[in-house]
Write an enzyme that holds these catalytic residues in place. Structure first.
Site, short mmCIF file in Angstrom:
data_model
loop_
_atom_site.label_atom_id
_atom_site.label_comp_id
_atom_site.label_asym_id
_atom_site.label_seq_id
_atom_site.Cartn_x
_atom_site.Cartn_y
_atom_site.Cartn_z
N ASN A 3 0.84 -1.20 0.00
CA ASN A 3 0.00 0.00 0.00
C ASN A 3 0.87 1.24 0.00
O ASN A 3 1.79 1.32 -0.82
CB ASN A 3 -1.10 -0.04 1.08
CG ASN A 3 -0.66 -0.14 2.50
OD1 ASN A 3 -0.23 -1.19 2.95
ND2 ASN A 3 -0.77 0.94 3.25
N ASP A 4 0.64 2.23 0.84
CA ASP A 4 1.17 3.60 0.70
C ASP A 4 2.61 3.72 0.23
O ASP A 4 3.50 3.03 0.74
CB ASP A 4 1.09 4.32 2.04
CG ASP A 4 -0.27 4.28 2.69
OD1 ASP A 4 -1.22 3.77 2.08
OD2 ASP A 4 -0.37 4.78 3.82
N PHE A 9 4.87 1.58 10.14
CA PHE A 9 3.86 2.27 9.34
C PHE A 9 4.51 3.39 8.51
O PHE A 9 5.70 3.60 8.54
CB PHE A 9 2.76 2.82 10.24
CG PHE A 9 1.70 1.80 10.63
CD1 PHE A 9 1.91 0.44 10.49
CD2 PHE A 9 0.49 2.22 11.15
CE1 PHE A 9 0.94 -0.49 10.84
CE2 PHE A 9 -0.50 1.30 11.51
CZ PHE A 9 -0.27 -0.05 11.36
N ASP A 32 2.42 8.81 10.25
CA ASP A 32 2.78 9.17 8.87
C ASP A 32 3.60 10.45 8.79
O ASP A 32 3.23 11.42 8.12
CB ASP A 32 1.53 9.31 7.99
CG ASP A 32 0.58 8.14 8.11
OD1 ASP A 32 1.04 7.03 8.47
OD2 ASP A 32 -0.63 8.32 7.85
#
Length: 494
Positions: A41-42, A101, A169
């Site tokens: 993902n990101d 993350f 983030d």
């Protein structure tokens, strides 16, 4: 004993078992960054270091579904040909044991630093019982990273109206003599916001302020913030979760967009204009930008969406990145266009000029599943017109780009695109000049449409049959294809 190195080795072994089979699958993309196997993902840590572009990404190397997050890693000399590198980060410490993350990268003293969120689940509800901290890893070569002994460098959220569980983030940059980072957050009453921090050395961080906060229909959490300067303005990019649909906007599960304004570095307040989407299609989330050695602001986003059906998962892979897009500011709005380096992938050009279309029309040589199109349509008397991509008449498959001149809109329809999620996305577009300019990139399981030289972009993952390669132009009255160029594109990434 668990160590960072042993966790990385186990993850790389797992990927190596699957990567050859995954690379040969029919929906495996040819010129988009995607995982060699399992989940992505990101985008993270998008940066330029020692003459090369580096892109990291959220990665679960042991399953094609989301799980404990690692950082996958690719690099490129030209934004086109990407080399897969060993996994850069693995959850291995008390402060990140349930996931490394999202975060970002910056060069300092010739070394590449990654700043990321360490995630730990606490017994209870996943959305509430978690501890998130900010940590650093450093590398001398941009490939092998060690976590700092000072971690976590930000261990608790600031006091005040800040949710204590969601705090993640980090995006870092340097301004004058200080380093800054923004963090995604939300209030105790579940309104999205962005926090601003400052540091002299990347290790000791001071909270400055809540830089921006949502009001009204602005979501319950702002993820993946990114702040950068463009033409004397500050642009805050973020991904709000929980925005309600409004007319043609905000119909994906979560959104990704930006505001333009002015940041007061002393007070930490960003005074900004209204929110705009960065992409009006289906599959675009968590965009991250970087400034390259040519002074360009380059953007890449995750080319998928949470909680969507992903047909590739049963074949041991999921997730991809958009093509790199160059971001410019025009009249207070961002325009995004494909990085021109992608022209390196072009084969022989097939060209048409002045072609009249009165009903459905095919053109010889205009088809494919890994191609680039540049089209100028003079729509004349037509009220509804457009083109159908990845058409297979035997199965009724097609992905339709339809312009409605009366409504001043364009829609992307994947209800008949094959496997995977369906739906229609619609946005307003300028048709006052009698023409529309299209720049279309089709890969094995994706479509990216750039309209009027970056005014609007629409992105979608689609999963058609291998036979779905035809392209049809259509109109209700008549229109003229003023110019059309088509190129087959070479495979850039294996």
């Amino acid at each position: 004993m668990i160590t960072h190195q042993t966790e990385l080795e186990k993850a790389n072994i797992e990927i190596n078992k699957l990567k050859e089979r995954v690379s040969q699958h029919q929906w495996n993309l040819h010129y988009h960054v995607m995982p060699q196997a399992n989940w992505m993902n990101d985008p993270n840590g998008f940066s330029f270091y020692k003459g090369e572009y580096h892109l990291f990404y959220q990665h679960h190397p042991f399953n094609s579904k989301w799980g404990p997050m690692y950082w996958g890693h690719v690099k490129s000399k030209d934004l086109v040909h990407w080399e897969h590198l060993p996994i850069a980060l693995a959850p291995s410490e008390d402060y990140d044991k349930d996931g490394c993350f999202s975060g970002s990268a910056i060069e300092k003293d010739g070394k590449l630093y990654l700043m990321y969120t360490g995630n730990v689940w606490i017994d209870g509800k996943l959305d509430e019982d978690l501890k998130q901290v900010q940590a650093l890893a450093v590398s001398d070569d941009g490939i092998h990273f060690e976590k700092l002994k000072e971690n976590p460098v930000i261990s608790v959220p600031p006091k005040g109206d800040v949710n204590t569980f969601h705090f993640r983030d980090p995006k870092i940059w340097k301004h004058n003599d200080h380093y800054y980072c923004v963090l995604g957050s939300k209030t105790k009453a579940n309104k999205g916001q962005v926090l601003l921090y400052r540091s002299e050395n990347l290790i000791n961080w001071d909270f400055i302020s809540v830089m921006a906060k949502g009001e009204g229909n602005f979501g319950f959490m702002w993820e993946c913030p990114d702040l950068f300067e463009l033409d004397g303005n500050e642009v805050l990019v973020m991904s709000p979760q929980g925005m309600n649909p409004e007319a043609n906007n905000y119909h994906n599960l979560h959104q990704a967009g930006y505001v333009v304004g002015q940041l007061d570095y002393q007070t930490g307040e960003l005074k900004h204009e209204s929110f705009h989407l960065l992409d009006n299609g289906f599959d675009f989330y968590a965009p991250q930008t970087m400034l390259d050695d040519k002074g360009r602001r380059i953007l890449i986003a995750w080319m998928d969406m949470w909680e969507n059906d992903m047909p590739t998962q049963e074949f041991n892979y999921a997730g991809a990145m958009t093509i790199p897009r160059v971001v410019t500011l025009q009249d207070g709005q961002l325009f995004t266009n494909p990085a021109p380096e992608l022209m390196k992938l072009r084969g022989e050009e097939v060209q048409y000029k002045g072609e009249i279309v009165e009903t459905d029309k095919r053109l010889d040589g205009i088809q494919g599943d890994c191609i680039e199109l540049k089209i100028v349509i003079e729509f004349q008397d037509a009220i509804e017109f457009g083109l159908k991509l990845r058409v297979d008449e035997a199965t009724g498959q097609e992905t339709v780009l339809r312009f409605d001149r009366q409504g001043g809109t364009v829609s992307l329809d994947r209800n008949q695109s094959g496997n995977g999620p369906s739906g229609v996305r619609t946005t307003e577009v300028d048709m006052t000049k009698g023409k529309v300019h299209l720049h279309v990139f089709i890969d094995k399981s994706s479509v990216e449409v750039f309209i009027n030289e970056g005014e609007k972009v629409m992105t979608a993952r689609i999963y058609p049959s291998e036979q779905a390669k035809e392209i049809l132009f259509f109109t209700d009255i008549s229109m003229k294809i003023e110019s059309l160029s088509k190129w087959d594109l070479k495979r850039a990434i294996k």
